[in-house]
Design a protein around this motif. Structure first.
Motif, short mmCIF file in Angstrom:
data_model
loop_
_atom_site.label_atom_id
_atom_site.label_comp_id
_atom_site.label_asym_id
_atom_site.label_seq_id
_atom_site.Cartn_x
_atom_site.Cartn_y
_atom_site.Cartn_z
N SER A 1 6.43 18.09 21.50
CA SER A 1 7.10 18.78 22.61
C SER A 1 8.47 19.33 22.24
O SER A 1 8.86 20.40 22.73
CB SER A 1 7.23 17.82 23.81
OG SER A 1 5.96 17.55 24.36
N THR B 1 7.81 22.65 20.46
CA THR B 1 7.38 23.75 21.31
C THR B 1 8.48 24.18 22.27
O THR B 1 8.59 25.36 22.62
CB THR B 1 6.10 23.37 22.09
OG1 THR B 1 6.31 22.14 22.78
CG2 THR B 1 4.93 23.23 21.15
N ALA B 2 9.33 23.23 22.71
CA ALA B 2 10.45 23.60 23.59
C ALA B 2 11.44 24.49 22.84
O ALA B 2 11.89 25.53 23.36
CB ALA B 2 11.15 22.35 24.11
N SER C 1 5.36 22.25 26.07
CA SER C 1 6.40 21.24 26.01
C SER C 1 6.49 20.42 27.29
O SER C 1 6.44 19.19 27.27
CB SER C 1 7.75 21.91 25.73
OG SER C 1 8.79 20.96 25.70
#
Length: 418
Positions: free
Chosen positions: A77, A80-81, A375
């Motif tokens: 996460s 992806t954030a 995320s």
């Protein structure tokens, strides 16, 4: 035939458009088309294998670093954030730097960063390295979509975008399955290092294969105001705005299911090993087939109906996974995967058609929603897993997909009838 200024030629003044130049399209069936397809396959392979290589490792990371399943999901996460944020900036940067150069630099540096991460002994150091990797990878996805929209003949854009998305599916599958197999025999650290070396080689192959842009006009000296206006214009477009929300929901559900499927299958009553669980990722093969088929159908039948159909197929797959039988769980994951790649290939191609200009900005906003979904939902659904197990994961996913289906049904009326 007039030709647009190639991206290898800098301009001292911002370009105002290419109205006076006829685009030089790359047509399906030509040698250039094959080079572009293979190059972007390598880009998709490297990006998705680097980004998602930790997904099958979440149970291993939970044990190694003594963290909970929801905390282990942060290894994905945080990447992806950060990717969601950097994609927006990379889309703007590519308007001045050029498409090919930015993609290569991003892929190569991200592979090196992943290599360093494989040797880090502390959990928070690993998370920091994964965050940096997400920032670096932002230069690939949005720019790849913009490159295809600018260079490929519009009549074959749906099929070309489907091929690219199918390539990302294969990269994601091989990265996940390969990581699981290598982890089983050599441990996750050695597996992560070897994958990094493979992806660095893929970056070099990409740079050699991809032809220079012919329809891209470099825009040097663009200020923040220009980029804010471009993003604002796309956000005011009702069809694009809906597609950005669709991307959030589609990717959020897709990642959530795969994040916690490993914990589901590794526990009672299945008790599967890491290598056995990795075989579930062969479901990506159906995504590889479904993506170009969906793109071709969208070119013929319209994007709206195919987008809704893909979303409903995802929902049917998630519902099947709620049944206790192992065969039902596997079949559900296969259907969910195929539906996701159908919907995503159509939605991503639609963005390039609805955006009349500043396509890199439009693509970056689509992928911002895409990776923010990964995320936010990918980590947030862990709360439901911790309290209600797989039923919690499934029911939240179905609720999100119901909303996505409603949004997808409105895109056709809100955008151009494509």
């Amino acid at each position: 035939m007039n030709r647009a200024t190639p991206d290898v030629t800098p301009s001292s003044q911002p370009a105002t458009g290419t109205a006076s130049a006829l685009p030089v399209w790359i047509r399906r069936g030509t040698p250039e088309y094959r080079r572009v397809s293979l190059a972007l396959f390598l880009a998709g392979f490297a990006t998705f294998s680097l980004l998602y290589c930790v997904q099958p490792l979440l149970p291993e990371l939970a044990v190694t670093f003594a963290v909970s399943p929801a905390q282990s999901a942060l290894a994905l996460s945080v990447s992806t954030a950060c990717l969601a944020v950097s994609i927006v900036l990379a889309g703007a940067l590519s308007e001045g730097l050029g498409r090919r150069k930015l993609m290569f630099i991003s892929m190569a540096l991200a592979a090196v960063c992943n290599l360093v991460a494989s040797y880090l002994p502390q959990w928070h150091a690993l998370l920091a390295a994964r965050a940096l990797e997400g920032i670096l990878l932002g230069g690939v996805p949005a720019v790849a979509m913009a490159y295809l929209s600018e260079e490929i003949d519009p009549k074959g854009l749906g099929f070309a975008m489907g091929l690219y998305v199918g390539g990302t599916a294969l990269g994601g599958m091989l990265g996940r399955v390969g990581m699981s197999a290598m982890t089983e025999f050599w441990g996750w650290r050695h597996a992560l290092a070897l994958l990094s070396a493979i992806d660095l080689a893929a970056a070099l192959g990409f740079a050699w294969l991809l032809p220079p842009s012919r329809n891209f006009v470099r825009r040097a000296g663009l200020g923040a105001r220009h980029h804010l206006q471009a993003w604002g214009q796309h956000l005011r477009h009702p069809g694009l705005r809906l597609l950005f929300l669709v991307a959030f929901g589609l990717m959020g559900v897709f990642v959530s299911v795969y994040n916690y499927a490993g914990f589901l299958l590794g526990g009672a009553p299945y008790h599967m090993s890491q290598l056995q669980i990795s075989h579930v990722f062969y479901a990506y093969l159906f995504g590889i087939v479904a993506s170009p088929v969906a793109g071709a159908l969208a070119d013929r039948l319209g994007r709206g109906p195919v987008l809704v159909a893909g979303t409903l197929l995802m929902a049917a797959g998630v519902a099947l996974t709620l049944l206790p039988a192992f065969a039902a769980v596997v079949a559900g994951i296969v259907l969910m995967t195929a539906g996701f790649f159908v919907a995503h290939s159509v939605a991503s191609g639609w963005v390039g058609r609805l955006a009349a200009q500043a396509k890199g900005h439009a693509s970056s906003l689509y992928l911002w929603g895409y990776y923010m979904g990964s995320s936010v939902l990918g980590a947030g659904v862990g709360w439901f897993w911790g309290r209600w197990g797989w039923n919690g994961v499934g029911l939240v996913s179905l609720a999100v997909l119901a909303l996505v289906a409603a949004l997808a049904g409105r895109v056709q009326a809100s955008g151009k009838p494509l």
